[in-house]
Each structure stands twice: as structure tokens, then as C-alpha cells.
Design a protein around this motif. Structure first.
Motif, PDB file in Angstrom:
ATOM      1  N   ARG A  95       5.633  -8.317 -11.834  1.00 15.58           N
ATOM      2  CA  ARG A  95       4.519  -8.021 -10.909  1.00 15.58           C
ATOM      3  C   ARG A  95       5.130  -7.868  -9.525  1.00 15.58           C
ATOM      4  NH1 ARG A  95      -0.977  -8.471 -11.091  1.00 15.58           N
ATOM      5  NH2 ARG A  95      -0.863  -9.580 -13.066  1.00 15.58           N
ATOM      6  N   SER A  96       4.929  -6.683  -8.947  1.00 12.01           N
ATOM      7  CA  SER A  96       5.488  -6.417  -7.624  1.00 12.01           C
ATOM      8  C   SER A  96       4.624  -7.085  -6.550  1.00 12.01           C
ATOM      9  CB  SER A  96       5.562  -4.906  -7.370  1.00 12.01           C
ATOM     10  OG  SER A  96       4.271  -4.375  -7.276  1.00 12.01           O
ATOM     11  N   ASP A  98       2.892  -5.760  -4.249  1.00  9.19           N
ATOM     12  CA  ASP A  98       1.599  -5.105  -4.010  1.00  9.19           C
ATOM     13  C   ASP A  98       0.682  -5.153  -5.237  1.00  9.19           C
ATOM     14  OD1 ASP A  98       3.054  -3.396  -5.566  1.00  9.19           O
ATOM     15  OD2 ASP A  98       2.627  -1.604  -4.384  1.00  9.19           O
ATOM     16  N   VAL A 100       1.348  -4.322  -8.532  1.00  5.73           N
ATOM     17  CA  VAL A 100       1.606  -3.402  -9.644  1.00  5.73           C
ATOM     18  C   VAL A 100       2.328  -4.170 -10.754  1.00  5.73           C
ATOM     19  CG1 VAL A 100       2.815  -1.314 -10.353  1.00  5.73           C
ATOM     20  CG2 VAL A 100       1.713  -1.423  -8.114  1.00  5.73           C
ATOM     21  N   ILE A 102       4.519  -3.977 -14.061  1.00  9.05           N
ATOM     22  CA  ILE A 102       5.442  -3.093 -14.772  1.00  9.05           C
ATOM     23  C   ILE A 102       5.918  -3.826 -16.016  1.00  9.05           C
ATOM     24  CG2 ILE A 102       7.648  -1.877 -14.665  1.00  9.05           C
ATOM     25  CD1 ILE A 102       7.220  -1.611 -11.662  1.00  9.05           C
ATOM     26  N   THR A 115       4.043   1.532 -16.461  1.00  6.04           N
ATOM     27  CA  THR A 115       2.981   0.855 -15.723  1.00  6.04           C
ATOM     28  C   THR A 115       1.662   1.528 -16.049  1.00  6.04           C
ATOM     29  OG1 THR A 115       2.192   0.100 -13.580  1.00  6.04           O
ATOM     30  CG2 THR A 115       3.220   2.257 -13.635  1.00  6.04           C
ATOM     31  N   SER A 117      -1.018   0.548 -14.057  1.00  5.28           N
ATOM     32  CA  SER A 117      -1.766   0.092 -12.893  1.00  5.28           C
ATOM     33  C   SER A 117      -2.438   1.269 -12.192  1.00  5.28           C
ATOM     34  CB  SER A 117      -0.814  -0.601 -11.925  1.00  5.28           C
ATOM     35  OG  SER A 117      -1.488  -0.942 -10.748  1.00  5.28           O
ATOM     36  N   THR A 118      -3.567   0.989 -11.581  1.00  2.00           N
ATOM     37  CA  THR A 118      -4.277   2.021 -10.816  1.00  2.00           C
ATOM     38  C   THR A 118      -4.104   1.812  -9.322  1.00  2.00           C
ATOM     39  OG1 THR A 118      -6.291   0.722 -10.887  1.00  2.00           O
ATOM     40  CG2 THR A 118      -5.992   2.377 -12.613  1.00  2.00           C
ATOM     41  N   VAL A 119      -3.183   0.939  -8.922  1.00  5.48           N
ATOM     42  CA  VAL A 119      -2.931   0.725  -7.504  1.00  5.48           C
ATOM     43  C   VAL A 119      -2.375   2.028  -6.921  1.00  5.48           C
ATOM     44  CG1 VAL A 119      -1.555  -0.577  -5.837  1.00  5.48           C
ATOM     45  CG2 VAL A 119      -2.544  -1.732  -7.822  1.00  5.48           C
ATOM     46  N   ASN A 120      -2.850   2.417  -5.765  1.00  2.00           N
ATOM     47  CA  ASN A 120      -2.441   3.652  -5.090  1.00  2.00           C
ATOM     48  C   ASN A 120      -2.756   4.898  -5.926  1.00  2.00           C
ATOM     49  OD1 ASN A 120      -1.433   2.144  -2.968  1.00  2.00           O
ATOM     50  ND2 ASN A 120       0.592   1.994  -3.898  1.00  2.00           N
ATOM     51  N   TYR A 121      -3.829   4.844  -6.706  1.00  2.00           N
ATOM     52  CA  TYR A 121      -4.189   5.969  -7.561  1.00  2.00           C
ATOM     53  C   TYR A 121      -5.025   6.976  -6.781  1.00  2.00           C
ATOM     54  CZ  TYR A 121      -6.609   8.602 -11.174  1.00  2.00           C
ATOM     55  OH  TYR A 121      -7.109   9.604 -11.939  1.00  2.00           O
ATOM     56  N   SER A 129      -5.000   7.752 -14.859  1.00  2.00           N
ATOM     57  CA  SER A 129      -5.060   6.296 -14.837  1.00  2.00           C
ATOM     58  C   SER A 129      -5.287   5.694 -16.221  1.00  2.00           C
ATOM     59  CB  SER A 129      -6.158   5.824 -13.891  1.00  2.00           C
ATOM     60  OG  SER A 129      -7.414   6.219 -14.403  1.00  2.00           O
TER      61      SER A 129
END
Length: 147
Positions: A95-96, A98, A100, A102, A115, A117-121, A129
Motif C-alpha cells: 500500500r503506497s 497515497d 494505492v 499494488i 493494481t 485502485s481507482t485513485v487518480n482515475y 477502473s
């Protein structure tokens, strides 16, 4: 032992010769008698060889070292056995900062990261997504957690 093997070879040859003589169309009493004598000689030679051989050594169970029980020895051997994990799939999570997530998937010695994740989508621009996408893996010392 060599003389006994030679004797067996002669008896086998005599048996084959007698059998060949008896296998002809006209079976003779002489051929049948020769075959019977060859069989008796082979049996006698076999008995002589078996009597001359030393008896097999007695089989003793392996000595227990240090008071180990049979189940302890089995467990020790099982732990030391080779386990082929070359075709095993392992998944590690990262987990980064921000948020995300992975996943590093390792199979047959090769790894790749995905990944979902929908972060920064941004719709229609970056990715779909609903599907996992392949990404560059973070370094090995980044804090991976085995799933």
C-alpha cells in the motif's frame, strides 16, 4: 561359483537339446528320457547352488539416535524433504502513501505487479477502473506483506 554357473549352462543346453529332440514329429522314448534327466539335473544344480550360498543377514531396525521415536524420525525426514515451489503462485500486497494497493504476483520464478485502485482515475483517459492493470513493481524492500 563359476563352476556352478558352468554346470547350469551345460544343464540348460542339455535341456534345450532334449526338448528339441522331443519336439520333433516322432517322439521317442530316448528323447523323453533325456528331457526328464535334464530336468532332474537342473533341479539338483539349483539345490546345490542354494545350499552353497551364505544365509542372508538378519535385517535389524535402524538404531534410534538419542531416544527418537519412529514418528519423530519421520517428522525430521519430512521437514528435510525437498518441496518444489517453482510452480507455486504467491501474492504480496503493498500500500503506497497515497492509498494505492499494488499486488505482486510471483509464479514460476517470475513476478509482475497489478493494481485495481481507482485513485487518480480519470474516466476514459488513464484506464478502465473495472480491470486490474499491470504497473511497475515497487522495490523489494518497500514493505510488501504476504497475503
Amino acid at each position: 561359483m563359476k563352476t556352478q554357473l558352468a554346470r547350469i549352462a551345460v544343464i540348460a543346453a542339455a535341456t534345450l537339446l532334449a526338448a528339441h529332440a522331443g519336439a520333433q514329429e516322432n517322439i521317442t522314448a530316448k528323447g523323453v528320457a533325456a528331457l526328464e534327466q535334464a530336468k532332474r539335473s537342473a533341479v539338483e544344480a539349483d539345490k546345490d547352488i542354494r545350499a552353497a550360498e551364505p544365509p542372508p543377514p538378519e535385517k535389524k531396525p535402524p538404531a534410534l539416535s538419542g531416544g527418537e521415536s519412529a514418528s519423530e524420525r519421520f517428522d525430521k525426514a519430512a521437514e528435510g524433504a525437498f518441496n518444489d515451489r517453482s510452480k507455486t503462485r504467491t501474492i504480496d500486497h503493498y500500500r503506497s502513501a497515497d492509498g494505492v494497493v499494488i499486488e505482486r504476483i510471483t509464479y514460476a520464478g517470475k513476478s509482475y505487479c497489478v493494481t485495481s485502485s481507482t485513485v487518480n482515475y480519470i474516466p476514459g483517459i488513464l484506464h478502465d477502473s473495472s480491470k486490474a492493470r499491470e504497473v511497475t513493481c515497487p522495490p523489494a524492500d518497500a514493505g510488501w506483506v504476504r497475503k
